[in-house]
Design a protein around this motif. Structure first.
Motif, PDB file in Angstrom:
ATOM      1  N   GLU A 119       0.863  -1.176   0.000  1.00 49.92           N
ATOM      2  CA  GLU A 119       0.000   0.000   0.000  1.00 49.92           C
ATOM      3  C   GLU A 119       0.900   1.227   0.000  1.00 49.92           C
ATOM      4  O   GLU A 119       1.975   1.221   0.600  1.00 49.92           O
ATOM      5  CB  GLU A 119      -0.912  -0.009   1.236  1.00 49.92           C
ATOM      6  CG  GLU A 119      -1.897  -1.160   1.262  1.00 49.92           C
ATOM      7  CD  GLU A 119      -2.855  -1.140   0.080  1.00 49.92           C
ATOM      8  OE1 GLU A 119      -3.310  -0.052  -0.318  1.00 49.92           O
ATOM      9  OE2 GLU A 119      -3.147  -2.231  -0.447  1.00 49.92           O
ATOM     10  N   PHE A 120       0.470   2.265  -0.675  1.00 49.11           N
ATOM     11  CA  PHE A 120       1.270   3.489  -0.734  1.00 49.11           C
ATOM     12  C   PHE A 120       0.824   4.400   0.404  1.00 49.11           C
ATOM     13  O   PHE A 120       0.007   5.305   0.226  1.00 49.11           O
ATOM     14  CB  PHE A 120       1.113   4.165  -2.098  1.00 49.11           C
ATOM     15  CG  PHE A 120       2.237   5.100  -2.388  1.00 49.11           C
ATOM     16  CD1 PHE A 120       3.480   4.607  -2.732  1.00 49.11           C
ATOM     17  CD2 PHE A 120       2.067   6.467  -2.285  1.00 49.11           C
ATOM     18  CE1 PHE A 120       4.537   5.459  -2.984  1.00 49.11           C
ATOM     19  CE2 PHE A 120       3.120   7.330  -2.535  1.00 49.11           C
ATOM     20  CZ  PHE A 120       4.352   6.824  -2.876  1.00 49.11           C
ATOM     21  N   GLN A 121       1.347   4.090   1.572  1.00 48.97           N
ATOM     22  CA  GLN A 121       0.979   4.817   2.785  1.00 48.97           C
ATOM     23  C   GLN A 121       2.113   4.692   3.783  1.00 48.97           C
ATOM     24  O   GLN A 121       3.078   3.971   3.547  1.00 48.97           O
ATOM     25  CB  GLN A 121      -0.305   4.243   3.374  1.00 48.97           C
ATOM     26  CG  GLN A 121      -0.172   2.794   3.789  1.00 48.97           C
ATOM     27  CD  GLN A 121      -1.488   2.204   4.289  1.00 48.97           C
ATOM     28  OE1 GLN A 121      -2.511   2.845   4.249  1.00 48.97           O
ATOM     29  NE2 GLN A 121      -1.442   0.973   4.768  1.00 48.97           N
ATOM     30  N   GLY A 122       2.001   5.372   4.882  1.00 50.16           N
ATOM     31  CA  GLY A 122       2.962   5.232   5.970  1.00 50.16           C
ATOM     32  C   GLY A 122       4.382   5.565   5.551  1.00 50.16           C
ATOM     33  O   GLY A 122       4.645   6.607   4.954  1.00 50.16           O
ATOM     34  N   ASP A 123       5.301   4.656   5.880  1.00 52.28           N
ATOM     35  CA  ASP A 123       6.727   4.907   5.672  1.00 52.28           C
ATOM     36  C   ASP A 123       7.096   5.126   4.212  1.00 52.28           C
ATOM     37  O   ASP A 123       7.950   5.955   3.903  1.00 52.28           O
ATOM     38  CB  ASP A 123       7.561   3.757   6.245  1.00 52.28           C
ATOM     39  CG  ASP A 123       7.514   3.720   7.760  1.00 52.28           C
ATOM     40  OD1 ASP A 123       7.470   4.805   8.386  1.00 52.28           O
ATOM     41  OD2 ASP A 123       7.523   2.609   8.324  1.00 52.28           O
ATOM     42  N   VAL A 124       6.460   4.384   3.296  1.00 58.28           N
ATOM     43  CA  VAL A 124       6.816   4.557   1.885  1.00 58.28           C
ATOM     44  C   VAL A 124       6.337   5.923   1.378  1.00 58.28           C
ATOM     45  O   VAL A 124       7.037   6.588   0.612  1.00 58.28           O
ATOM     46  CB  VAL A 124       6.308   3.391   1.013  1.00 58.28           C
ATOM     47  CG1 VAL A 124       4.805   3.437   0.811  1.00 58.28           C
ATOM     48  CG2 VAL A 124       7.013   3.370  -0.332  1.00 58.28           C
ATOM     49  N   LEU A 125       5.189   6.363   1.805  1.00 55.40           N
ATOM     50  CA  LEU A 125       4.700   7.688   1.419  1.00 55.40           C
ATOM     51  C   LEU A 125       5.582   8.774   2.028  1.00 55.40           C
ATOM     52  O   LEU A 125       5.950   9.747   1.352  1.00 55.40           O
ATOM     53  CB  LEU A 125       3.248   7.856   1.869  1.00 55.40           C
ATOM     54  CG  LEU A 125       2.578   9.175   1.508  1.00 55.40           C
ATOM     55  CD1 LEU A 125       2.541   9.378   0.003  1.00 55.40           C
ATOM     56  CD2 LEU A 125       1.167   9.213   2.086  1.00 55.40           C
ATOM     57  N   GLU A 126       5.942   8.601   3.281  1.00 58.50           N
ATOM     58  CA  GLU A 126       6.836   9.559   3.928  1.00 58.50           C
ATOM     59  C   GLU A 126       8.198   9.590   3.234  1.00 58.50           C
ATOM     60  O   GLU A 126       8.822  10.645   3.120  1.00 58.50           O
ATOM     61  CB  GLU A 126       6.977   9.226   5.406  1.00 58.50           C
ATOM     62  CG  GLU A 126       5.700   9.476   6.198  1.00 58.50           C
ATOM     63  CD  GLU A 126       5.786   8.984   7.629  1.00 58.50           C
ATOM     64  OE1 GLU A 126       6.916   8.795   8.142  1.00 58.50           O
ATOM     65  OE2 GLU A 126       4.728   8.782   8.238  1.00 58.50           O
ATOM     66  N   ALA A 127       8.661   8.437   2.765  1.00 54.88           N
ATOM     67  CA  ALA A 127       9.936   8.379   2.042  1.00 54.88           C
ATOM     68  C   ALA A 127       9.856   9.165   0.744  1.00 54.88           C
ATOM     69  O   ALA A 127      10.800   9.876   0.374  1.00 54.88           O
ATOM     70  CB  ALA A 127      10.314   6.921   1.772  1.00 54.88           C
ATOM     71  N   LYS A 128       8.743   9.051   0.047  1.00 55.14           N
ATOM     72  CA  LYS A 128       8.575   9.816  -1.200  1.00 55.14           C
ATOM     73  C   LYS A 128       8.711  11.309  -0.915  1.00 55.14           C
ATOM     74  O   LYS A 128       9.432  12.028  -1.615  1.00 55.14           O
ATOM     75  CB  LYS A 128       7.226   9.523  -1.832  1.00 55.14           C
ATOM     76  CG  LYS A 128       6.947  10.388  -3.046  1.00 55.14           C
ATOM     77  CD  LYS A 128       5.585  10.149  -3.628  1.00 55.14           C
ATOM     78  CE  LYS A 128       5.385  11.034  -4.860  1.00 55.14           C
ATOM     79  NZ  LYS A 128       4.239  10.620  -5.645  1.00 55.14           N
ATOM     80  N   TYR A 129       8.024  11.780   0.103  1.00 53.68           N
ATOM     81  CA  TYR A 129       8.067  13.206   0.409  1.00 53.68           C
ATOM     82  C   TYR A 129       9.417  13.627   0.979  1.00 53.68           C
ATOM     83  O   TYR A 129       9.860  14.757   0.760  1.00 53.68           O
ATOM     84  CB  TYR A 129       6.889  13.602   1.297  1.00 53.68           C
ATOM     85  CG  TYR A 129       5.618  13.587   0.506  1.00 53.68           C
ATOM     86  CD1 TYR A 129       5.440  14.468  -0.564  1.00 53.68           C
ATOM     87  CD2 TYR A 129       4.616  12.655   0.767  1.00 53.68           C
ATOM     88  CE1 TYR A 129       4.289  14.425  -1.338  1.00 53.68           C
ATOM     89  CE2 TYR A 129       3.458  12.616   0.002  1.00 53.68           C
ATOM     90  CZ  TYR A 129       3.305  13.507  -1.041  1.00 53.68           C
ATOM     91  OH  TYR A 129       2.175  13.472  -1.814  1.00 53.68           O
TER      92      TYR A 129
END
Length: 184
Positions: free
Chosen positions: A25-35
């Motif tokens: 899912e594109f949420q949590g740590d992976v989303l924060e990593a993108k930003y």
């Protein structure tokens, strides 16, 4: 797939079945990593680990010399799992880059790509009873955005309804795909 492996026994074929793969899912740590990446900040350990999954998916795609996408059209668009896969791999620094002064630049190598798109209706000629195919334009644009412009489409339809039109549509698609395969 069996016939393709027989025709091209020297090719390494990597089949990605998005319905069986574990797509995060594109949420949590992976989303924060993108930003964090967009903001030029370092990843935390959790972000690094989460984004590594996305990097491996993008690398798997990057290593392909050719791409074949076979998908149904659902509600005039693509299935949510295919959209999720694109949402995961279309990331800054992986498949595109952004320069505030100049805009977006693709990072993926152009390569032969065939999209097989099957639909219950007949979109081969464009519209179907006043409804448009939104899947083909989306797929063409998302692939172009990351650098792939050598895209050919094989539309299959109708696949639902009376048996004879569906049979004729399959036969026409098979002929088209045989032609496409010769130059793939």
């Amino acid at each position: 797939m069996t016939r393709f492996r027989q025709a091209r026994p020297d090719w390494d074929i990597d089949v990605m079945d998005i319905w069986r793969e574990s797509l995060p899912e594109f949420q949590g740590d992976v989303l924060e990593a993108k930003y964090a990446r967009l903001g030029g900040r370092e990843f935390s350990d959790a972000q690094r680990n989460a984004f590594a999954v996305i990097e491996r998916m993008a690398m798997r795609f990057a290593l392909a010399d050719r791409v074949l996408i076979s998908t149904p059209m659902w509600n005039f668009g693509i299935p949510y799992k295919l959209k999720q896969w694109f949402d995961l791999i279309v990331q800054p620094g992986l498949t595109f880059r952004f320069d505030p002064a100049q805009g977006y630049f693709p990072l993926s190598k152009n390569r032969p790509t065939i999209v097989i798109l099957a639909s219950g209706g007949d979109f081969v000629t464009g519209m179907n009873r006043g409804r448009i195919d939104m899947a083909s334009p989306y797929l063409r644009e998302i692939l172009r955005f990351i650098g792939i412009s050598d895209v050919r489409f094989a539309l299959v339809g109708p696949t639902a309804g009376p048996a004879e039109p569906a049979r004729l549509a399959r036969e026409a698609a098979h002929r088209l795909l045989a032609e496409m395969a010769a130059g793939f």
